[in-house]
Design an enzyme around this catalytic site. Structure first.
Site, PDB file in Angstrom:
ATOM      1  N   GLU A 273       0.836  -1.204   0.000  1.00  0.00           N
ATOM      2  CA  GLU A 273       0.000   0.000   0.000  1.00  0.00           C
ATOM      3  C   GLU A 273       0.872   1.255   0.000  1.00  0.00           C
ATOM      4  O   GLU A 273       0.781   2.088   0.909  1.00  0.00           O
ATOM      5  CB  GLU A 273      -0.901   0.015   1.244  1.00  0.00           C
ATOM      6  CG  GLU A 273      -1.810  -1.196   1.389  1.00  0.00           C
ATOM      7  CD  GLU A 273      -2.516  -1.243   2.750  1.00  0.00           C
ATOM      8  OE1 GLU A 273      -2.266  -0.368   3.612  1.00  0.00           O
ATOM      9  OE2 GLU A 273      -3.316  -2.164   2.958  1.00  0.00           O
ATOM     10  N   CYS A 342      -2.844  33.213  10.754  1.00  0.00           N
ATOM     11  CA  CYS A 342      -2.593  33.787  12.078  1.00  0.00           C
ATOM     12  C   CYS A 342      -2.290  32.713  13.108  1.00  0.00           C
ATOM     13  O   CYS A 342      -3.106  32.425  13.981  1.00  0.00           O
ATOM     14  CB  CYS A 342      -3.798  34.606  12.500  1.00  0.00           C
ATOM     15  SG  CYS A 342      -4.131  35.883  11.301  1.00  0.00           S
ATOM     16  N   GLU A 343      -1.150  32.093  12.992  1.00  0.00           N
ATOM     17  CA  GLU A 343      -0.674  31.077  13.933  1.00  0.00           C
ATOM     18  C   GLU A 343       0.843  31.139  13.912  1.00  0.00           C
ATOM     19  O   GLU A 343       1.442  31.233  12.837  1.00  0.00           O
ATOM     20  CB  GLU A 343      -1.044  29.656  13.453  1.00  0.00           C
ATOM     21  CG  GLU A 343      -2.497  29.338  13.354  1.00  0.00           C
ATOM     22  CD  GLU A 343      -3.099  28.798  14.639  1.00  0.00           C
ATOM     23  OE1 GLU A 343      -2.354  28.465  15.584  1.00  0.00           O
ATOM     24  OE2 GLU A 343      -4.328  28.727  14.691  1.00  0.00           O
TER      25      GLU A 343
HETATM   26  N1  LLP Z   1      -1.655   1.990   4.393  1.00  0.00           N
HETATM   27  C1  LLP Z   1      -2.229   2.449   5.517  1.00  0.00           C
HETATM   28  C2  LLP Z   1      -3.143   1.597   6.269  1.00  0.00           C
HETATM   29  C3  LLP Z   1      -1.918   3.756   5.953  1.00  0.00           C
HETATM   30  O1  LLP Z   1      -2.473   4.218   7.068  1.00  0.00           O
HETATM   31  C4  LLP Z   1      -1.017   4.553   5.206  1.00  0.00           C
HETATM   32  C5  LLP Z   1      -0.689   5.912   5.631  1.00  0.00           C
HETATM   33  C6  LLP Z   1      -0.479   4.024   4.016  1.00  0.00           C
HETATM   34  C7  LLP Z   1      -0.810   2.716   3.656  1.00  0.00           C
HETATM   35  C8  LLP Z   1       0.469   4.791   3.146  1.00  0.00           C
HETATM   36  O2  LLP Z   1       1.661   5.074   3.801  1.00  0.00           O
HETATM   37  P1  LLP Z   1       2.902   5.717   3.013  1.00  0.00           P
HETATM   38  O3  LLP Z   1       3.413   4.713   2.010  1.00  0.00           O
HETATM   39  O4  LLP Z   1       2.431   6.952   2.368  1.00  0.00           O
HETATM   40  O5  LLP Z   1       3.888   6.005   4.094  1.00  0.00           O
HETATM   41  N2  LLP Z   1       0.305  12.666   6.937  1.00  0.00           N
HETATM   42  C9  LLP Z   1       1.557  12.000   7.237  1.00  0.00           C
HETATM   43  C10 LLP Z   1       1.541  10.567   6.817  1.00  0.00           C
HETATM   44  C11 LLP Z   1       0.376   9.789   7.389  1.00  0.00           C
HETATM   45  C12 LLP Z   1       0.321   8.379   6.873  1.00  0.00           C
HETATM   46  C13 LLP Z   1      -0.996   7.763   7.165  1.00  0.00           C
HETATM   47  N3  LLP Z   1      -1.136   6.423   6.700  1.00  0.00           N
HETATM   48  C14 LLP Z   1       2.682  12.787   6.598  1.00  0.00           C
HETATM   49  O6  LLP Z   1       2.430  13.814   5.970  1.00  0.00           O
HETATM   50  O7  LLP Z   1       3.847  12.422   6.746  1.00  0.00           O
END
Ligand code: LLP
Length: 414
Positions: A273, A342-343
């Protein structure tokens, strides 16, 4: 491969000058490179060749329809966490049978929609969810394919806000509860046990935590097999890190090589994923300098992009490279790059040496993942336009919001 590069001191996305994009579509704008997304997907796909693998792009990283469509055309599957993400996947011709449904809080309506469209698997995160899913599937006369998302209690050694595989997080079912829950799932006529799943965190830069989690999942798979429950797939989640600054994430060859090595010749389809590793470095946020503000303690570049457009620096203290779109000569000065919100937490970067003047364009790099998808309208700021470059052509793939859009669905009291 670099899809954003200087040509004669002017920064380009593929063959299009960012100056031209700012003139046509305004700022702030997210700019994506189609070639960068395709390159990242193909690289992942090719590194899996010879194995039975399904890449399920994690939609939350960047859910723009054009991005999803580019990936769907390459044959990608999808990882979704809401009915909204499911609708997006279906809207671009993505295949439900290649889509896994993750997340700790699936609603009744979301489960129904996913059952009706026939998703590949529900990654179930609790006993309550298992029971709800069984009930809804029975009502609809469907059989829901399920994986349990196990919480392997592995430290992914990443930022605490994006670590998910430790016991104290809300994610997954405790490892010890999983055998009982699998037996329960196997006994429910409206459920079909399909696989096992984990996702331990995001922006991981080491392979060991993935291997540790996989070993636990495999041990589990083997023990289940001995009790007569045969899994068809194992879903290793996402989480592979990218280079924002000087991180050295594992190469795909090493990452996949080690994981496939552990799985050996078990007859398990392998699902991934990935989110960030496919799109993170395929996008940037293009912004214009409004003011320079020289203070005693610090100097500031005030841009027209802010934390509502790109939240990662404010939320995780994340580092994004800042590049001038037109290189200028002259002495550099150290600035914090801040927005109009504004933060005090409203910053895009801190302590950067730049030669810059009001009206200049800046590119906030590595903003293709968790950029636009985490944006908000805080301070009644319309969200940016999104542009996808394809070779020599820039396509507007999402209009800039208008101020009227922001309150179009609000009502006054009679
Ligand atoms: N699968 C599941 C169940 C997940 O919760 C996530 C990400 C992914 C796959 C994908 O993960 P990746 O390959 O993108 O690391 N907003 C944060 C990242 C939050 C990730 C949430 N879940 C940031 O900007 O670093």
């Amino acid at each position: 491969m670099n899809f954003f590069s200087y040509q004669n001191d002017t920064l380009c996305a593929e063959s299009v000058r960012l100056v031209e994009i700012a003139e046509r579509f305004g700022t702030p704008s997210y700019v994506y490179s189609r070639a960068a997304i395709e390159f990242a997907y193909r690289e992942f796909d090719q590194a899996c060749s010879g194995r039975d693998v399904l890449i399920c792009y994690s939609v939350k990283a960047n859910s723009n329809l054009a991005v999803l469509n580019v990936l769907a055309r390459l044959g990608s599957g999808f990882d979704i966490v809401s009915g909204g993400e499911l609708a997006r996947v279906l809207a671009v011709g993505g295949s439900a049978t290649k889509t896994v449904f993750s997340g700790v809080g699936k609603s009744v309506a979301e489960m129904r929609a996913a059952l009706q469209t026939g998703v590949l698997c529900f990654n179930v995160e609790s006993e309550d969810e298992l029971e709800r899913l069984a009930k809804i599937a029975a009502e609809l006369g469907k059989i829901a394919p399920v994986s349990l998302r196990i919480n392997p209690d592995v430290d992914p050694r990443t930022h605490p806000h994006i670590a998910t595989g430790l016991r104290e997080t809300k994610f997954g079912v405790p490892y010890e509860d999983a055998p009982r829950l699998y037996r329960k799932a196997a006994s429910m006529p409206s459920l079909q046990v399909a696989g096992i799943d984990f996702h331990i965190g995001s922006q991981l830069t080491e392979i060991e935590p993935f291997v540790a989690a996989l070993d636990k999942a495999l041990e589990f798979n083997d023990a289940l097999g001995a009790t007569g429950i045969r899994l068809q797939h194992i879903d290793l989640g996402g989480g592979l890190g990218i280079r924002y600054r000087d991180e050295k994430p594992p190469t795909l060859k090493d990452y996949l090589g080690q994981l496939f090595g552990r799985i050996g010749n078990r007859k398990l389809k392998v699902l991934f994923e990935p989110g960030r590793s496919l799109v993170g470095n395929a996008g940037l946020l293009l912004t214009r300098v409004e003011y320079l503000k020289n203070g005693d303690a610090r100097s500031f570049v005030v841009t027209d992009a802010a934390m509502n457009d790109l939240l990662r620096p404010a939320l995780y203290d994340a580092w994004h490279e800042v590049l001038p779109v037109l290189r200028r000569n002259g002495p550099a000065q150290r600035y914090d790059i801040v927005g109009p919100v504004c933060e005090s937490a409203d910053f895009l970067a801190r302590e950067r040496a730049l030669t810059v003047a009001p009206g200049d364009l800046l590119a906030i790099m590595s903003a293709g993942a968790y950029g636009m998808t985490m944006s908000s309208n805080y301070n009644s700021r319309p969200r940016p336009a999104e542009v996808m470059v394809d070779g020599k052509t820039a396509h507007l793939v999402r209009d800039r919001e208008s101020t009227e859009d922001l309150f179009a669905s609000e009502r006054l009291l009679p």
